[in-house]
Design a protein around this motif. Structure first.
Motif, PDB file in Angstrom:
ATOM      1  N   GLY A  42       0.805  -1.224   0.000  1.00  0.00           N
ATOM      2  CA  GLY A  42       0.000   0.000   0.000  1.00  0.00           C
ATOM      3  C   GLY A  42       0.833   1.267   0.000  1.00  0.00           C
ATOM      4  N   GLY A  43       1.882   1.294   0.812  1.00  0.00           N
ATOM      5  CA  GLY A  43       2.732   2.483   0.876  1.00  0.00           C
ATOM      6  C   GLY A  43       3.421   2.769  -0.452  1.00  0.00           C
ATOM      7  N   GLY A  44       3.909   1.713  -1.091  1.00  0.00           N
ATOM      8  CA  GLY A  44       4.567   1.885  -2.380  1.00  0.00           C
ATOM      9  C   GLY A  44       3.606   2.373  -3.447  1.00  0.00           C
ATOM     10  N   ILE A  46       0.876   4.276  -2.989  1.00  0.00           N
ATOM     11  CA  ILE A  46       0.606   5.693  -2.740  1.00  0.00           C
ATOM     12  C   ILE A  46       1.799   6.536  -3.178  1.00  0.00           C
ATOM     13  CG2 ILE A  46       0.119   7.423  -0.975  1.00  0.00           C
ATOM     14  CD1 ILE A  46      -1.256   5.229   0.640  1.00  0.00           C
ATOM     15  N   ARG A  47       3.000   6.080  -2.850  1.00  0.00           N
ATOM     16  CA  ARG A  47       4.216   6.794  -3.255  1.00  0.00           C
ATOM     17  C   ARG A  47       4.282   6.940  -4.765  1.00  0.00           C
ATOM     18  NH1 ARG A  47       8.659   2.839  -2.986  1.00  0.00           N
ATOM     19  NH2 ARG A  47       7.643   2.290  -4.948  1.00  0.00           N
ATOM     20  N   ASN A  48       4.019   5.860  -5.480  1.00  0.00           N
ATOM     21  CA  ASN A  48       4.097   5.895  -6.934  1.00  0.00           C
ATOM     22  C   ASN A  48       3.137   6.929  -7.525  1.00  0.00           C
ATOM     23  OD1 ASN A  48       5.969   3.880  -6.735  1.00  0.00           O
ATOM     24  ND2 ASN A  48       4.687   2.268  -7.582  1.00  0.00           N
ATOM     25  N   LEU A  49       1.939   7.009  -6.960  1.00  0.00           N
ATOM     26  CA  LEU A  49       0.958   7.964  -7.454  1.00  0.00           C
ATOM     27  C   LEU A  49       1.437   9.398  -7.283  1.00  0.00           C
ATOM     28  CD1 LEU A  49      -2.394   6.399  -6.160  1.00  0.00           C
ATOM     29  CD2 LEU A  49      -1.681   6.647  -8.542  1.00  0.00           C
ATOM     30  N   LEU A  50       2.096   9.677  -6.161  1.00  0.00           N
ATOM     31  CA  LEU A  50       2.488  11.052  -5.854  1.00  0.00           C
ATOM     32  C   LEU A  50       3.779  11.493  -6.525  1.00  0.00           C
ATOM     33  CD1 LEU A  50       1.519  11.433  -2.081  1.00  0.00           C
ATOM     34  CD2 LEU A  50       0.297  12.212  -4.100  1.00  0.00           C
ATOM     35  N   ILE A  51       4.675  10.567  -6.851  1.00  0.00           N
ATOM     36  CA  ILE A  51       5.939  10.981  -7.475  1.00  0.00           C
ATOM     37  C   ILE A  51       5.964  10.674  -8.969  1.00  0.00           C
ATOM     38  CG2 ILE A  51       7.187  10.673  -5.306  1.00  0.00           C
ATOM     39  CD1 ILE A  51       8.444   8.178  -6.410  1.00  0.00           C
ATOM     40  N   GLY A  52       4.820  10.262  -9.519  1.00  0.00           N
ATOM     41  CA  GLY A  52       4.722  10.129 -10.955  1.00  0.00           C
ATOM     42  C   GLY A  52       5.117   8.801 -11.554  1.00  0.00           C
ATOM     43  N   VAL A  53       5.089   7.739 -10.753  1.00  0.00           N
ATOM     44  CA  VAL A  53       5.397   6.403 -11.268  1.00  0.00           C
ATOM     45  C   VAL A  53       4.090   5.720 -11.656  1.00  0.00           C
ATOM     46  CG1 VAL A  53       6.403   4.151 -10.742  1.00  0.00           C
ATOM     47  CG2 VAL A  53       7.451   6.230  -9.837  1.00  0.00           C
ATOM     48  N   THR A  56       0.871   0.748 -12.699  1.00  0.00           N
ATOM     49  CA  THR A  56       1.107  -0.597 -13.228  1.00  0.00           C
ATOM     50  C   THR A  56       2.455  -1.162 -12.801  1.00  0.00           C
ATOM     51  OG1 THR A  56       1.921   0.427 -15.272  1.00  0.00           O
ATOM     52  CG2 THR A  56      -0.374  -0.286 -15.246  1.00  0.00           C
ATOM     53  N   ALA A  57       3.361  -0.266 -12.336  1.00  0.00           N
ATOM     54  CA  ALA A  57       4.664  -0.747 -11.879  1.00  0.00           C
ATOM     55  C   ALA A  57       4.515  -1.698 -10.705  1.00  0.00           C
ATOM     56  CB  ALA A  57       5.557   0.434 -11.490  1.00  0.00           C
ATOM     57  N   LEU A  58       3.415  -1.536  -9.960  1.00  0.00           N
ATOM     58  CA  LEU A  58       3.170  -2.400  -8.807  1.00  0.00           C
ATOM     59  C   LEU A  58       3.002  -3.852  -9.221  1.00  0.00           C
ATOM     60  CD1 LEU A  58       2.611  -2.352  -5.709  1.00  0.00           C
ATOM     61  CD2 LEU A  58       0.187  -2.143  -6.275  1.00  0.00           C
ATOM     62  N   TRP A  59       2.402  -4.064 -10.400  1.00  0.00           N
ATOM     63  CA  TRP A  59       2.120  -5.433 -10.830  1.00  0.00           C
ATOM     64  C   TRP A  59       3.342  -6.121 -11.429  1.00  0.00           C
ATOM     65  CZ3 TRP A  59      -1.780  -5.923  -8.094  1.00  0.00           C
ATOM     66  CH2 TRP A  59      -2.771  -4.950  -8.026  1.00  0.00           C
ATOM     67  N   GLU A  60       4.435  -5.381 -11.544  1.00  0.00           N
ATOM     68  CA  GLU A  60       5.672  -5.969 -12.046  1.00  0.00           C
ATOM     69  C   GLU A  60       6.480  -6.624 -10.932  1.00  0.00           C
ATOM     70  OE1 GLU A  60       7.665  -2.800 -13.996  1.00  0.00           O
ATOM     71  OE2 GLU A  60       6.112  -2.498 -15.527  1.00  0.00           O
ATOM     72  N   GLN A  61       5.966  -6.558  -9.706  1.00  0.00           N
ATOM     73  CA  GLN A  61       6.673  -7.091  -8.544  1.00  0.00           C
ATOM     74  C   GLN A  61       6.154  -8.477  -8.184  1.00  0.00           C
ATOM     75  OE1 GLN A  61       5.833  -3.843  -5.795  1.00  0.00           O
ATOM     76  NE2 GLN A  61       7.803  -2.925  -6.231  1.00  0.00           N
ATOM     77  N   GLY A  62       6.038  -9.316  -9.184  1.00  0.00           N
ATOM     78  CA  GLY A  62       5.497 -10.660  -8.962  1.00  0.00           C
ATOM     79  C   GLY A  62       6.259 -11.467  -7.934  1.00  0.00           C
ATOM     80  N   PHE A  63       7.582 -11.360  -7.960  1.00  0.00           N
ATOM     81  CA  PHE A  63       8.402 -12.119  -7.006  1.00  0.00           C
ATOM     82  C   PHE A  63       8.123 -11.686  -5.578  1.00  0.00           C
ATOM     83  CE2 PHE A  63      12.521 -12.468  -4.674  1.00  0.00           C
ATOM     84  CZ  PHE A  63      12.535 -13.846  -4.571  1.00  0.00           C
ATOM     85  N   LEU A  64       7.973 -10.365  -5.368  1.00  0.00           N
ATOM     86  CA  LEU A  64       7.690  -9.866  -4.023  1.00  0.00           C
ATOM     87  C   LEU A  64       6.296 -10.290  -3.560  1.00  0.00           C
ATOM     88  CD1 LEU A  64       9.236  -6.274  -4.157  1.00  0.00           C
ATOM     89  CD2 LEU A  64      10.187  -8.334  -3.119  1.00  0.00           C
TER      90      LEU A  64
END
Length: 207
Positions: A42-44, A46-53, A56-64
């Motif tokens: 969740g934190g990541g 929210i961060r992505n939304l605010l700093i312009g990432v 969809t980058a969240l879904w690239e973290q399949g291993f995590l």
């Protein structure tokens, strides 16, 4: 390498934290997984939304995601005797997640050449955003909003990394250890930030 290690450490720590809180609130297994996932990611998000990432980058973290699911499953299967120690070790796990994700978030912002202010925001949101969502979903007062020192350590991380006071991998690991220790000391010795209440104290009310 430092980035990957901190991501794994933070993901495991916060996934376990969310899962334990869900079990404390007597959620079913689906609730355990949902609360663990939102705490870890969740934190990541929210961060992505605010700093312009892109989100969809969240879904690239399949291993995590796989690591988080594995950690939550292990915790869910733990004997109750071990889970009873959560009151003692739960804050420690949360401290690890806070330190790892705050550093990771700050590094993310620095890599994108954002100013120091954005680095601090990224550190705070990544380090405590998931915990805020977790507490809200669990019907609890968010830990970061209490007078207990919590988000302050994420701000400290953002400033240290934003001003480039640490650069090498070993320095980042030392910073990680220091933040964990400081967070543990803050809840062990009940360090608190100043508060001011507009409500009269019980003694004044009785007069």
């Amino acid at each position: 390498m430092t980035w990957d290690v901190l991501s794994i450490i933070g993901t495991i720590a916060f996934a376990i934290s969310g899962a334990i809180v869900a079990m404390e609130e007597e959620y079913d297994i689906l609730g355990v997984y949902i609360l663990g996932i939102v705490t870890a990611f969740g934190g990541g998000a929210i961060r992505n939304l605010l700093i312009g990432v892109p989100v969809t980058a969240l879904w690239e973290q399949g291993f995590l995601f796989q690591i988080a699911l594995f950690a939550m499953t292990i915790v869910f299967l733990f004997p109750n005797k071990l889970l009873k120690h959560w009151a003692k070790w739960g804050n420690f796990t949360d401290a690890i997640g806070l330190a790892a994700f705050a550093i990771q978030g700050a590094l993310y912002a620095v890599e994108m050449n954002h100013p120091t202010s954005a680095v601090v925001v990224a550190a705070v949101l990544t380090g405590s955003g998931g915990g805020i969502i977790r507490d809200l979903l669990a019907g609890r007062k968010p830990l970061v909003l209490r007078d207990e020192i919590y988000a302050f350590w994420a701000i400290f991380v953002g400033l240290i990394i934003g001003f480039e006071l640490v650069k090498q991998s070993y320095e980042l690991y030392l910073l990680f250890i220091c933040i964990v220790i400081l967070r543990v000391l803050s809840y062990t010795f009940k360090w608190k930030l100043p508060i001011r209440s507009i409500h009269p104290s019980k003694n004044q009310s009785a007069l």
